[in-house]
Scaffold this motif. Sequence first.
Motif, short mmCIF file in Angstrom:
data_model
loop_
_atom_site.label_atom_id
_atom_site.label_comp_id
_atom_site.label_asym_id
_atom_site.label_seq_id
_atom_site.Cartn_x
_atom_site.Cartn_y
_atom_site.Cartn_z
N VAL A 53 48.53 30.21 39.40
CA VAL A 53 49.57 30.54 40.38
C VAL A 53 50.94 30.37 39.74
N GLY A 54 51.96 30.83 40.47
CA GLY A 54 53.33 30.67 40.00
C GLY A 54 53.80 31.77 39.08
N LEU A 55 53.08 32.88 39.00
CA LEU A 55 53.49 33.99 38.15
C LEU A 55 54.64 34.76 38.80
N LEU A 56 55.50 35.31 37.97
CA LEU A 56 56.67 36.03 38.47
C LEU A 56 56.33 37.50 38.69
N GLY A 57 55.50 37.75 39.71
CA GLY A 57 55.14 39.12 40.05
C GLY A 57 54.22 39.79 39.06
N SER A 58 53.62 39.04 38.14
CA SER A 58 52.75 39.63 37.12
C SER A 58 51.29 39.31 37.35
N GLY A 59 50.94 38.89 38.57
CA GLY A 59 49.56 38.53 38.87
C GLY A 59 48.71 39.72 39.23
N ASP A 60 47.50 39.43 39.74
CA ASP A 60 46.56 40.49 40.11
C ASP A 60 47.05 41.26 41.33
N LYS A 61 46.74 42.55 41.35
CA LYS A 61 46.96 43.36 42.54
C LYS A 61 45.75 43.15 43.45
N LEU A 62 45.97 42.58 44.63
CA LEU A 62 44.86 42.18 45.48
C LEU A 62 44.05 43.35 45.97
N ASN A 63 44.64 44.55 46.02
CA ASN A 63 43.89 45.72 46.47
C ASN A 63 42.81 46.10 45.45
N SER A 64 43.11 45.92 44.17
CA SER A 64 42.16 46.30 43.13
C SER A 64 41.38 45.10 42.59
N SER A 65 41.71 43.90 43.02
CA SER A 65 40.99 42.68 42.60
C SER A 65 40.57 41.90 43.83
N PRO A 66 39.53 42.36 44.53
CA PRO A 66 39.12 41.67 45.77
C PRO A 66 38.64 40.24 45.53
N PHE A 67 38.10 39.95 44.32
CA PHE A 67 37.64 38.57 44.07
C PHE A 67 38.81 37.60 44.04
N THR A 68 40.00 38.09 43.63
CA THR A 68 41.18 37.22 43.65
C THR A 68 41.58 36.91 45.09
N ARG A 69 41.54 37.92 45.96
CA ARG A 69 41.89 37.72 47.36
C ARG A 69 40.95 36.71 48.01
N GLU A 70 39.64 36.85 47.77
CA GLU A 70 38.67 35.94 48.37
C GLU A 70 38.84 34.52 47.82
N SER A 71 39.19 34.41 46.53
CA SER A 71 39.39 33.08 45.95
C SER A 71 40.61 32.41 46.55
N ILE A 72 41.67 33.18 46.78
CA ILE A 72 42.88 32.61 47.39
C ILE A 72 42.59 32.13 48.80
N ARG A 73 41.86 32.95 49.56
CA ARG A 73 41.54 32.57 50.93
C ARG A 73 40.66 31.33 50.97
N GLY A 74 39.64 31.28 50.08
CA GLY A 74 38.78 30.11 50.05
C GLY A 74 39.53 28.85 49.66
N MET A 75 40.47 28.97 48.71
CA MET A 75 41.25 27.80 48.29
C MET A 75 42.12 27.30 49.43
N LEU A 76 42.79 28.22 50.12
CA LEU A 76 43.67 27.81 51.20
C LEU A 76 42.89 27.20 52.36
N GLU A 77 41.69 27.72 52.63
CA GLU A 77 40.88 27.13 53.70
C GLU A 77 40.47 25.71 53.35
N ARG A 78 40.14 25.46 52.07
CA ARG A 78 39.79 24.10 51.67
C ARG A 78 40.98 23.15 51.77
N LEU A 79 42.18 23.70 51.68
CA LEU A 79 43.40 22.89 51.77
C LEU A 79 43.91 22.78 53.19
N GLY A 80 43.16 23.33 54.17
CA GLY A 80 43.53 23.16 55.56
C GLY A 80 44.20 24.34 56.20
N VAL A 81 44.39 25.45 55.49
CA VAL A 81 44.99 26.65 56.10
C VAL A 81 43.84 27.47 56.67
N ALA A 82 43.59 27.36 57.96
CA ALA A 82 42.44 28.00 58.61
C ALA A 82 42.83 29.32 59.25
#
Length: 387
Positions: A53-82
């Motif tokens: 995390v913390g990239l300056l706009g150079s990260g994955d495009k979530l539309n073309s990288s669905p595994f990144t989107r699911e990983s972000i959601r799973g991480m946030l849920e484990r941290l209490g963002v339901a």
Amino acid sequence: MQMRPMIRQIGAAVLAVAIGLSGGTAQAEVRIKDIANFEGVRENHLIGYGLVVGLLGSGDKLNSSPFTRESIRGMLERLGVANLDGAALKTKNTAAVMVTAKLPPFARRGSPIDITVSSLGDATSLRGGTLLVTPLTGADGAVYAVAQGAVATSGYRVDGNAASVVEGVPTIAKIENGAIVEREIDFNLFQLDSVRIALHNPDFTTAARVHDAIEGRLGDGAAEVLDSGTVEVWIGGKDNVPDTMMTVENLTVTPDTIARVVVDEKSGTIVMGADVRIGQVAISQGGLTVRIQENFNVSQPGPVSVGGGTAVITGAPISIGGSTVVVPETEIDIAESDGSFTILRGDVSLEELVNGLNAIGVGARQTIAILQAIKAAGALHADLEII
């Protein structure tokens, strides 16, 4: 035929040679620890999947990288963002990565190890990012280390409206001491009655020399050659295991290798071993060079005039004069060079082989073809390996 004294560099080839004298080849003695390792004392590979995390706009495009989107959601849920809608995520500052590491032998709990972070999606750069907590597992599926920290890339990428500049590989990064060992591999030296030495390049001659060196230091019956790549060393007492291993690995031997010629056709690199020998053979190098050049001439018609005045044309369109035509013109030039024979006497050394190839002034590609032809003729007494 007497060879010309002029020695040319063989094109772009790098000729790494160890030229021996007529009485034999000179080889250096090396430590056993540099040509072999103790069986069971080795590194183990670890792997893990994580997020940077913390990239300056150079990260994955979530539309073309669905595994990144699911990983972000799973991480946030484990941290209490339901109750987070994954489809609503639009961040460009996160990248999915694979984390790899090597667990050193005898690594203890709490020891730091280096890790490598590689982008998995379509991120353009990992520069400036931070790896979140990532478990690293071994081949057995158990977690042996946990990685986290700021990544450091050696490359960079700069984008503009019409151009971009990339230096190195900005999607691969390293973290020095980026993981901490959490599980140890059970291995007790003091339970061993013997240790086995595994040669990096199995060879019976080298194994016999290792055996003789060990018995010359530890006494008769202290070692046994099991096969071309393994020598077993018997331990006098269990308390002497570390001392015996230290003594053995610092003994010096002269390793033996088979004669080999390695050719890299992509770069034109040729590496010849010192023991390469060649039977009597005559070499002639000649070639046919065909040069084709394409030229394009433009035929432009002259202006049209009628009686010194102006031509007035009515009715249907009428074509007056000619049109511009591109006329191709091909030039072919053929040059044939006659090759002169150079005779290499029987059982020549590497030095004489190199001088013979240099004498007929061949380049890297021609040298590769000559070596293949000599091997096909049965006159090259060495393995020819093309990579």
